[in-house]
Design an enzyme around this catalytic site. Structure first.
Site, PDB file in Angstrom:
ATOM      1  CG  HIS A   1       1.694   3.412  12.777  1.00 37.25           C
ATOM      2  ND1 HIS A   1       0.363   3.249  13.070  1.00 37.25           N
ATOM      3  CD2 HIS A   1       1.871   2.841  11.560  1.00 37.25           C
ATOM      4  CE1 HIS A   1      -0.238   2.609  12.085  1.00 37.25           C
ATOM      5  NE2 HIS A   1       0.660   2.351  11.149  1.00 37.25           N
TER       6      HIS A   1
ATOM      7  CD  GLU B   1      -2.370  -1.507   5.770  1.00 34.01           C
ATOM      8  OE1 GLU B   1      -2.220  -2.443   6.574  1.00 34.01           O
ATOM      9  OE2 GLU B   1      -2.048  -0.317   6.044  1.00 34.01           O
ATOM     10  CD  GLU B   2      -1.257   2.860   7.441  1.00 33.33           C
ATOM     11  OE1 GLU B   2      -1.762   2.439   8.505  1.00 33.33           O
ATOM     12  OE2 GLU B   2      -0.057   2.712   7.161  1.00 33.33           O
TER      13      GLU B   2
ATOM     14  CG  HIS C   1      -0.345   0.115   2.541  1.00 28.12           C
ATOM     15  ND1 HIS C   1      -0.176   1.319   3.205  1.00 28.12           N
ATOM     16  CD2 HIS C   1       0.142  -0.837   3.375  1.00 28.12           C
ATOM     17  CE1 HIS C   1       0.374   1.093   4.388  1.00 28.12           C
ATOM     18  NE2 HIS C   1       0.579  -0.205   4.513  1.00 28.12           N
TER      19      HIS C   1
ATOM     20  CG  ASP D   1       3.143   1.007   7.645  1.00 27.47           C
ATOM     21  OD1 ASP D   1       2.750   0.356   6.660  1.00 27.47           O
ATOM     22  OD2 ASP D   1       2.481   1.154   8.693  1.00 27.47           O
TER      23      ASP D   1
ATOM     24  CG  ASP E   1       2.306  -3.483   5.440  1.00 21.22           C
ATOM     25  OD1 ASP E   1       3.098  -2.565   5.721  1.00 21.22           O
ATOM     26  OD2 ASP E   1       1.074  -3.362   5.477  1.00 21.22           O
TER      27      ASP E   1
END
Length: 348
Positions: free
Chosen positions: A325, A224-225, A73, A190, A245
């Site tokens: 994150h 995706e998030e 993603h 990410d 990922d």
């Protein structure tokens, strides 16, 4: 795999460019347009899906063999204007899991509906230590923090006169850096690191004239998030779906940034035992540095794909990423090992 370093260098260069294109979840059209052009330049025929992702067939394979869909993603964390406050500053709501603790004092850009861009900084309310005696005790939440615009605005009316309103996108600075020791540091590795790896694999197939035995597709997803990136767009005949990922790095896990992680289970449950076993066997047979881990707080595109009704085996791999994150870190060796595992599994 031949000429691995050439493709790792290609991946890191494309990664830097992709990271420079803002693409928080829900605002990914610029990144997808750039990726489409990259695939076309290599001789592929990518298609933008109705949902806004990118689907590309890398190889037709042999008739009768089940296809493989590789998912990653390009949407990232970010923010959205939830309120233009009376003091002219902006209260945000998160796009994805953007944690306000990790975003404090970060530079950002507000993008309006008509394409204007305004710089600012995400700060705690009343952030001066020389003024605020409760600075250390104040919770870092979106209600207690705000974007301070780099504009001469001191009221709601002045900010709205700039064209800023509720629903505008807020993109945070990435601070991308690749060190002499090979460490890759940036926000939003990410999952743009994996997108760049998939680009590298696509380039490898073309330049090395690799013939695959199975149909192989790549799907660059864009939600995706928020949990539904991979819920659609599975080509007919696909029997294996592999999510690429970030690999988790942290307490209780074996993976380091230098390795490729093979996830055996996450918060959504176990991945296909047989598929995971084939990936582990491929890593062992090819001398690829890997770790198998259980991720305690994680969900992937491929789980959304299965929830969307796909009847397929599923698995998850990725380069090790530290401080997920937040301000994330990986390593070129993790890129190398992930790329080599993709080739070892797909080239057979």
């Amino acid at each position: 795999m031949k000429n691995t370093k050439v493709y790792v260098d290609f991946i890191t260069e494309k990664l830097k460019k992709l990271l420079s294109i803002d693409s928080p979840t829900g605002y990914t059209k610029d990144a997808i347009a750039w990726l489409k052009a990259e695939y076309e330049a290599m001789g592929y025929a990518p298609v933008i899906t109705t949902k806004g992702g990118l689907l590309v067939q890398l190889a037709k394979g042999c008739e009768g063999n089940g296809g493989v869909l590789v998912e990653t993603h390009t949407d990232t964390l970010g923010g959205m204007v939830a309120e233009v406050k009376g003091n002219g500053r902006l209260r945000l709501t998160a796009l994805g899991g953007m944690n306000p603790n990790n975003a404090e004092t970060e530079n950002c850009v507000v993008i309006t509906r008509d394409g204007k861009r305004y710089e600012g900084c995400f700060q705690m309310n009343n952030p001066s230590i020389h003024v605020n005696g409760s600075y250390d005790q104040q919770d870092r939440t979106y209600d207690n923090m705000e974007v301070v615009l780099d504009e001469m605005v001191f009221s709601k009316e002045e900010t709205k006169a700039l064209g800023i309103e509720t629903g505008d996108i807020v993109c945070f600075e990435t601070r991308t850096r690749i060190t002499e020791k090979g460490y890759i540091k940036s926000r939003f590795l990410d999952d743009k690191l994996s997108v760049a790896i998939l680009l590298g694999y696509a380039k490898y197939l073309k330049e090395e004239n690799v013939t695959l035995s199975r149909p192989v597709y790549q799907h660059i997803t864009v939600y995706e998030e928020v949990g539904h990136g991979g819920s659609a767009s599975v080509p007919e005949g696909v029997t294996d779906i592999l999510s690429v990922d970030m690999g988790c790095v942290g307490d209780g896990l074996e993976c380091k940034e230098h390795q490729v992680s093979i996830c055996v289970k996450d918060s959504g449950g176990p991945y296909s035992y047989d598929f995971t076993g084939e990936l582990i066997a491929a890593a062992k047979a090819n001398g690829i540095d890997y770790a198998a881990d259980v991720y305690p707080h994680y969900g992937s595109d491929v789980e959304a794909t299965l929830r969307g009704g796909a009847d397929a085996r599923h698995a998850l791999i990725g380069a090790g990423v530290y401080a997920s994150h937040g301000y994330e870190r990986s390593h070129v060796d993790g890129v190398k090992n992930t790329l080599e595992l993709l080739a070892a599994y797909l080239d057979k």
